[in-house]
Design an enzyme around this catalytic site. Sequence first.
Site, PDB file in Angstrom:
ATOM      1  N   CYS A 217       0.600  -1.226   0.081  1.00  0.00           N
ATOM      2  CA  CYS A 217       0.028   0.120  -0.118  1.00  0.00           C
ATOM      3  C   CYS A 217       0.831   0.999   0.219  1.00  0.00           C
ATOM      4  O   CYS A 217       0.435   2.191  -0.617  1.00  0.00           O
ATOM      5  CB  CYS A 217      -0.868   0.200   1.142  1.00  0.00           C
ATOM      6  SG  CYS A 217      -0.216  -0.050   2.764  1.00  0.00           S
ATOM      7  N   THR A 218       1.924   1.325   0.599  1.00  0.00           N
ATOM      8  CA  THR A 218       3.055   2.321   0.730  1.00  0.00           C
ATOM      9  C   THR A 218       3.475   2.638  -0.685  1.00  0.00           C
ATOM     10  O   THR A 218       3.522   3.614  -1.272  1.00  0.00           O
ATOM     11  CB  THR A 218       4.103   2.013   1.489  1.00  0.00           C
ATOM     12  OG1 THR A 218       3.590   1.873   3.018  1.00  0.00           O
ATOM     13  CG2 THR A 218       5.106   3.036   1.487  1.00  0.00           C
TER      14      THR A 218
END
EC number: 6.2.1.64
Lengths: 450, 545
Positions: A217-218
């Site tokens: 997700c980063t």
Amino acid sequence: MSVASPVNPALTLQNKRWNGLRHVLEREGLFCKDNFTPSPDNLEFLQTSSKVLIIGAGGLGCELLKDLALMGFGDLHVIDMDTIELSNLNRQFLFRRSDIGQSKAECAARFINNRVPSCKVTPHFAKIQDFDESFYQQFHIIVCGLDSIVARRWINGMLLSMLRYEDDSVDPDSIIPMIDGGTEGFKGNARVIIPGFTACIECTLNLFPPQVNYPLCTIANTPRLPEHCIEYVKLIQWDKENPFSVPLDGDDPQHIGWIYERAQERANQFNINGITYRLVQGVIKHIIPAVASTNAVIAAACAMEVFKLATSCYDGMSNYLNFNDLDGIYTYTYEAEKSDSCLACSKTPQLLNIEDANTTTLEDVIKQLCEMPRFQLKSPALTTVMADGKQRTLYMANVASIEQATRKNLTQSLGELGLQDGQQLTITDATTPTALTLQLKYQTNEIEMS
Amino acid sequence: MSSPAPAPKSPELSDKSKKYDRQIRLWGEHGQTLLEAATICLVNVTAVGCETAKGLVLPGIGGFTVTDGSSVKEEDLGNKYVDNLLTVKAAVLERNCYSFFLDASYLGKSKALACMQLLQELNPDVNGDYVDESVDYILSNRPNFFESFDLVIASNLNERSLLQLANRLWESNVPLVYCRSLGMLGSIRLQLKEHCIVEAHPDNRQFDLRLEHPFDALREHLESTEVTSKVPWLLVLYKYLKLWQKEQGDGKQAPSTYKEKTTLRELIRAAMQTDEENYEEAIKAVNTAFGAGMVPKALKAIFEDDACEQLHKKSDAFWIMTKALKHFVVEENKGYLPLPGVLPDMTANTDAYITLQQIYRQQALQDADQVYHKCQEYLKQMSLPADSIDERTVRLFCRESAGLAVLRGTRIADEYEKSCRLQPLVEDNELQDPLTAYNFALRAYERFLSECGSIPGECAVEQDIGRLKSIASKMLTDLGLQASISDDVLHEICRYGGAELHAVSAFIGGCAAQEVIKIITTQYKPIDNTFIYNAISTESVTLKL
């Protein structure tokens, strides 16, 4: 000496060569091992009888070959599946620019055979997995100069599987000691493993540094580092755009160039600094920094242990050396302890604790096997024998048809799969040549059978 | 005439840069440039000397010169017992004839030439040279010979030659790395006058965040930004640090005791809604986030060093920058170091993180700029060219200021005249630590070579133990030490009979090469000043002798 009686000067020189070793191997010493017998037989054994296998002909392997050849060993084998690259030349000193593209094992063997006439090196341009017990059995000692943890674990498993037990004790003839070296930048370690007796690779799996993984997700949504941008291009953009219609190849400069440009674009978009070509290469290929000096030091420490084991002249190191020369030169030797719960070398069946069999899915179990420090498997395949005596494959990722047939099991709970408390799972994985057995241990014993 | 516009620079690395890629990742392009500009001299062709040189030729040192007066001759190898110094030299060398860098095809040739050619073969980008003269001959006929080198590596010298060479190099301010490899023992003695290190590359670097005394731009940002689950933990920590300071009420800026840290952690935990990652990270950071930015003890000493106080035209750029740094810290920055401007990664959305990062970077540039201008002022005062110190160098210097280090060495000759460093190692009238005893015994071995003209234990072990023992005793007495060396140690030395074992030489050579790289690149801290290795027990120690 008269001119009339010519002497082969090379031969004389070679005899003189071993003067130093002779002193050490033919004289009594106060610090020698208790059962050491000074004798010319010791050197004779090194030169004619002993047989040592070196795994890896890279940074450590090149040094090991030279060190052992010059410590009097006469019969060496070397395995390496890789070919020579330009970036090897700053430390793999048996190779030249004109050797690029050739087999490391063959090239290294040729070099030593030419330079050190008393030593015969046999190369194997192959993977360690290409050989079985019958091959490994011929060696007295195995030395590893590997950069792969999986390969270390595999050969460790192989040597453990070769132990023969009589009643409850190990047949000493079945033991092949393993000396293992590893380096990263200015740090390194060397260790001596006596399979079945001292800590093995799996006993101390936690000593390997964890691999850096950035959360997806980063990478996708909130990149902050240049590495996040590079990973994005590698994991998401490459598959989407498929620029060269082939899988990503870290050695293809066109591929790296493409990733560099896209990563730079993404970094600009987010105002992130620091994308460089070298960084892109490092992230894509998981490059570990390496220098000639650390390789020389660690290989020398390993070679010395091979020498001690082969000649019994001094006690072997017990059993783990840490080396670091960032700040001064630091060494620390300690005894790594054998683990009772070692998956590879403990003789008791290992338990796999399951919190709740009704909510734990097969996928959860596989995740545990990959992520828990004591397992760290890569892509385990699971089979078991069901209560009715039938063999059942629970999951296998590596064979497409079986993967497809067993995929549905992943989301089922152990209870739903009909697995009982105490049931044994047989697990195969790239990290071991033999199958592992784990016994399910349910924490709560109430199983809702579906 | 205008030249055509340069082609856009391809991002792909140059050929050389690819070859050295794995090491440039450690010491950077700037370290590599220094290495490629350096030339070293290797005195005496031995296995340990060659292994050291190999560790420098492979990574691409600029140039090397091998000096050795002997040739690879059978007669040389046989001569052992003649009591004159020249043949002793041959005898001493005999034990070392077997290096990886000599083979039978070189019989009859100059040992220096043979070694040079075989080393050169490892890396065509390096310039090899040789001088087929002994160190004694060079010192008496061309005493300035060694001054042109950046560093000298030597091994297998008798005591007299070693001291002559070492003294000469001390006077000319050329660092000397002296390697010993005998049987299962090895050592490295580093002799240099002064060595200044900018990039020490510490293993665990502390991030310098200034939370407890934020600079204006940071304070403004911290106080005007709302703390949500999307901001870096630094903002979370600051908010609750303020609260903690208020509750504490004793003027303390940051928690230092375990109890204080726990209180702060609990404050943060109490404010957590769910399990926000940035709050978790803030709790974890309580232990390491504070305390940086002050002048460490080592740096304080460097500030007070004469070399910093008394700049002159020949001052090293390091000292000019140090004086400018001191001025900045003391006069312009309330005692705090220039900001490094490096942030750890923190879970946050991109904008929040990048904004914070920009604030730190901006301040770091500003601080470095002030130091740079002070440097320029000093250069001007001393009528030195302005470009002798550039902005990039000053930025690096400021970023690394907390870890600056200066090493001041001692003369090897002092070891034979002063006992102060050895005294603490004597207990119950014996040199206690076995490694120290071995090192002293190796020195006695070198005096044995000078005095007796043969190698201890090469032929008559028992007899030589006695002679070595009396030499060692005399050396200790001359130093005014009431101490002896254990007989076992001397026995072990004689048992080797001059044997040089390759695995010990390769270990010492690898270590020594790395020390040379540290000195040339002025990165990483070298040993200060003697490293001793015992392969029997796989132990090592570093002593300041």
